[in-house]
Design a protein around this motif. Structure first.
Motif: not given
Length: 170
Positions: A34-61
């Motif tokens: 449960t903690d791992q899930i709830l600590n994912v960045k942006y998990f259940n945090k975006l709102t209707k104003e965020d629809f259609g926006k590209l959300i940057f999460h980071g750069v991979d290895e």
């Protein structure tokens, strides 16, 4: 290369996919806590104003950018982004491979209801437990989807824009 995970809301399975992609979650098909899930960045945090926006999460290895987008029911968003990319490539020598990966097929019914209660009705005491239950049910599918997305992205097939519907990850 740019990876863009997409689905209806852009805040649950796409956030988990981005976290797996960026190795912010355990790299296995094991069930998440449960903690791992709830600590994912942006998990259940975006709102209707965020629809259609590209959300940057980071750069991979490998130096690739990872984004997500909530497209609502409109799958034409991804097609339009593909066409825009091809236009930029043609007109301005934009030379970046982009992989769109649909996470919608991984969404279990518990997550759909959880998102409706939490994001839609703002009833978190019902929605969040359902979201966590759903995330635990589908985390193995999301992990495999991400691994497949990265594999296809790394393949040399000459395509500049790849759209993965991922229907085999239900």
């Amino acid at each position: 290369m740019i990876y863009i995970y997409n689905d209806y809301g852009g805040t649950h399975t796409t956030s988990m996919a981005a976290a797996y992609h960026l190795k912010q979650l355990p790299q296995s098909e094991k069930k998440l806590t449960t903690d791992q899930i709830l600590n994912v960045k942006y998990f259940n945090k975006l709102t209707k104003e965020d629809f259609g926006k590209l959300i940057f999460h980071g750069v991979d290895e490998d130096g690739n950018s990872v984004y997500s987008i909530g497209r609502k029911r409109n799958k034409l968003v991804v097609k339009a982004l593909k066409e825009l990319t091809l236009l930029l490539e043609d007109k301005y020598q934009f030379n970046e491979k982009i992989v769109f990966s649909n996470t919608s097929p991984t969404v279990p019914i518990a997550m759909s209801f959880g998102g409706f209660f939490s994001r839609g009705l703002k009833i978190d005491f019902i929605g969040v437990p359902l979201l966590v239950m759903g995330a635990k049910q589908c985390c193995d599918n999301i992990f495999r989807l991400v691994e497949n997305t990265k594999k296809i992205g790394k393949a040399e097939n000459g395509e500049k824009v790849i759209i993965l519907q991922n229907d085999n990850f239900k």
